[in-house]
Structure formats: C-alpha cells, structure tokens
Design a protein around this motif. Structure first.
Motif, mmCIF file in Angstrom:
data_model
loop_
_atom_site.group_PDB
_atom_site.id
_atom_site.type_symbol
_atom_site.label_atom_id
_atom_site.label_comp_id
_atom_site.label_asym_id
_atom_site.label_seq_id
_atom_site.Cartn_x
_atom_site.Cartn_y
_atom_site.Cartn_z
ATOM 1 N N PRO A 103 -3.627 15.010 8.112
ATOM 2 C CA PRO A 103 -4.758 14.649 7.254
ATOM 3 C C PRO A 103 -4.387 13.552 6.248
ATOM 4 O O PRO A 103 -3.332 13.601 5.619
ATOM 5 N N LEU A 104 -5.266 12.580 6.107
ATOM 6 C CA LEU A 104 -5.109 11.496 5.147
ATOM 7 C C LEU A 104 -5.535 11.995 3.770
ATOM 8 O O LEU A 104 -6.626 12.534 3.610
ATOM 9 N N VAL A 105 -4.667 11.817 2.772
ATOM 10 C CA VAL A 105 -4.979 12.242 1.411
ATOM 11 C C VAL A 105 -5.456 11.060 0.575
ATOM 12 O O VAL A 105 -6.476 11.136 -0.100
ATOM 13 N N SER A 106 -4.719 9.934 0.649
ATOM 14 C CA SER A 106 -5.120 8.780 -0.154
ATOM 15 C C SER A 106 -4.533 7.492 0.406
ATOM 16 O O SER A 106 -3.511 7.495 1.082
ATOM 17 N N VAL A 107 -5.211 6.381 0.090
ATOM 18 C CA VAL A 107 -4.746 5.031 0.399
ATOM 19 C C VAL A 107 -4.874 4.255 -0.906
ATOM 20 O O VAL A 107 -5.969 4.141 -1.459
ATOM 21 N N THR A 108 -3.744 3.728 -1.403
ATOM 22 C CA THR A 108 -3.739 3.044 -2.685
ATOM 23 C C THR A 108 -3.040 1.697 -2.563
ATOM 24 O O THR A 108 -1.928 1.629 -2.062
ATOM 25 N N ARG A 109 -3.722 0.634 -3.015
ATOM 26 C CA ARG A 109 -3.058 -0.660 -3.097
ATOM 27 C C ARG A 109 -2.256 -0.669 -4.380
ATOM 28 O O ARG A 109 -2.776 -0.388 -5.461
ATOM 29 N N VAL A 110 -0.959 -0.974 -4.258
ATOM 30 C CA VAL A 110 -0.055 -0.942 -5.400
ATOM 31 C C VAL A 110 -0.118 -2.278 -6.122
ATOM 32 O O VAL A 110 -0.001 -3.327 -5.505
ATOM 33 N N THR A 118 3.795 13.369 3.182
ATOM 34 C CA THR A 118 4.477 12.162 3.638
ATOM 35 C C THR A 118 3.846 10.982 2.933
ATOM 36 O O THR A 118 2.624 10.916 2.794
ATOM 37 N N LEU A 119 4.680 10.063 2.474
ATOM 38 C CA LEU A 119 4.208 8.858 1.805
ATOM 39 C C LEU A 119 4.738 7.654 2.566
ATOM 40 O O LEU A 119 5.941 7.516 2.759
ATOM 41 N N LEU A 120 3.822 6.809 3.024
ATOM 42 C CA LEU A 120 4.179 5.534 3.657
ATOM 43 C C LEU A 120 3.928 4.445 2.628
ATOM 44 O O LEU A 120 2.829 4.363 2.064
ATOM 45 N N THR A 121 4.925 3.607 2.374
ATOM 46 C CA THR A 121 4.803 2.536 1.398
ATOM 47 C C THR A 121 5.278 1.241 2.025
ATOM 48 O O THR A 121 6.349 1.217 2.635
ATOM 49 N N GLY A 122 4.486 0.182 1.876
ATOM 50 C CA GLY A 122 4.937 -1.096 2.397
ATOM 51 C C GLY A 122 3.839 -2.120 2.485
ATOM 52 O O GLY A 122 2.696 -1.876 2.097
ATOM 53 N N PRO A 123 4.200 -3.291 3.024
ATOM 54 C CA PRO A 123 3.269 -4.415 3.081
ATOM 55 C C PRO A 123 2.246 -4.275 4.202
ATOM 56 O O PRO A 123 2.547 -3.781 5.284
ATOM 57 N N VAL A 124 1.023 -4.695 3.895
ATOM 58 C CA VAL A 124 -0.058 -4.761 4.878
ATOM 59 C C VAL A 124 -0.680 -6.144 4.711
ATOM 60 O O VAL A 124 -1.136 -6.482 3.621
ATOM 61 N N VAL A 125 -0.686 -6.940 5.785
ATOM 62 C CA VAL A 125 -1.072 -8.350 5.655
ATOM 63 C C VAL A 125 -2.548 -8.592 5.381
ATOM 64 O O VAL A 125 -2.900 -9.545 4.710
ATOM 65 N N TYR A 146 0.831 -1.204 0.000
ATOM 66 C CA TYR A 146 0.000 0.000 0.000
ATOM 67 C C TYR A 146 0.859 1.246 0.000
ATOM 68 O O TYR A 146 1.972 1.247 0.541
ATOM 69 N N GLU A 147 0.337 2.298 -0.608
ATOM 70 C CA GLU A 147 0.893 3.643 -0.512
ATOM 71 C C GLU A 147 -0.146 4.502 0.202
ATOM 72 O O GLU A 147 -1.292 4.576 -0.242
ATOM 73 N N ILE A 148 0.278 5.102 1.287
ATOM 74 C CA ILE A 148 -0.616 5.961 2.074
ATOM 75 C C ILE A 148 -0.020 7.357 2.086
ATOM 76 O O ILE A 148 1.095 7.559 2.556
ATOM 77 N N ARG A 149 -0.760 8.313 1.533
ATOM 78 C CA ARG A 149 -0.277 9.694 1.427
ATOM 79 C C ARG A 149 -0.960 10.551 2.493
ATOM 80 O O ARG A 149 -2.179 10.523 2.647
ATOM 81 N N LEU A 150 -0.129 11.322 3.204
ATOM 82 C CA LEU A 150 -0.606 12.235 4.245
ATOM 83 C C LEU A 150 -0.253 13.662 3.866
ATOM 84 O O LEU A 150 0.792 13.910 3.255
ATOM 85 N N ASP A 151 -1.101 14.590 4.241
ATOM 86 C CA ASP A 151 -0.835 16.005 4.025
ATOM 87 C C ASP A 151 -0.017 16.501 5.211
ATOM 88 O O ASP A 151 -0.488 16.490 6.349
ATOM 89 N N GLY A 152 1.206 16.904 4.961
ATOM 90 C CA GLY A 152 2.108 17.351 6.017
ATOM 91 C C GLY A 152 3.307 16.431 6.105
ATOM 92 O O GLY A 152 3.296 15.314 5.587
ATOM 93 N N ARG A 153 4.346 16.911 6.764
ATOM 94 C CA ARG A 153 5.580 16.137 6.863
ATOM 95 C C ARG A 153 5.678 15.428 8.201
ATOM 96 O O ARG A 153 5.519 16.044 9.238
#
Length: 94
Positions: free
Chosen positions: A68-75, A43-50, A15-22
């Motif tokens: 604030p959460l901007v987006s959640v995307t399954r890669v 801020t972008l968090l990328t990695g495995p989610v079981v 998943y890629e999870i994008r947040l507004d802010g650092r």
C-alpha cells in the motif's frame, strides 16, 4: 536511515515515496537511482525523478508489487528554499 537527498544537476526533482510494509533490499535494483530504506513496518524510496511521466511509471511499478502507498512527497532542496515563493514579490516598482 538514509541521509537527506541533495539537489541534482540535471534538474530532476527528489521524491520520497513511503509504502506500508517492508520491501526486501533486493528490490533496490529495480528502482535505479533510488535509495531504499526500511523501518518498522514501512519502506521509504528516496531519489531523483526526472518528470511527471517517470513518476507515474514508478508509481505503476510500486502498485504492481502490492504494498500500500502511504505518501508521495517532493523534497525541497536547499536551492529551492532560497527562491522567493512568489516571483512578483522580487520585482521593484510593480
């Protein structure tokens, strides 16, 4: 910036999870297995989610941080891009 994630042998989704802010890099220890990348105001968090329960738990942690959460995307991984979109189309005579 981080590189493109690869598929996981344990079958977890990336998943890629994008947040507004650092988010400061020290937070990366809180999100084990995730890559924390910051840019100009995001801020972008990328990695495995079981599974979905783990995804919801991760989203609850992020909510508590207050960015604030901007987006959640399954890669989509390379293996998934080779799969037929509709399993019925791979059958013959159906």
């Amino acid at each position: 910036m981080s590189t493109t994630p690869s598929s996981r042998p344990d079958g977890s989704d990336i998943y890629e999870i994008r947040l507004d802010g650092r988010l400061d890099p020290r937070w990366s220890a809180r999100f084990d297995g995730m890559t924390l990348t910051t840019g100009d105001g995001f801020t972008l968090l990328t990695g495995p989610v079981v599974d979905q329960a783990a995804l919801h738990g991760l989203l609850h942690q992020l909510r508590d941080i207050g960015l604030p959460l901007v987006s959640v995307t399954r890669v989509e991984t390379d293996d998934e891009s080779r799969r037929p979109r509709n399993p019925d189309t791979s059958r013959t005579g159906a």
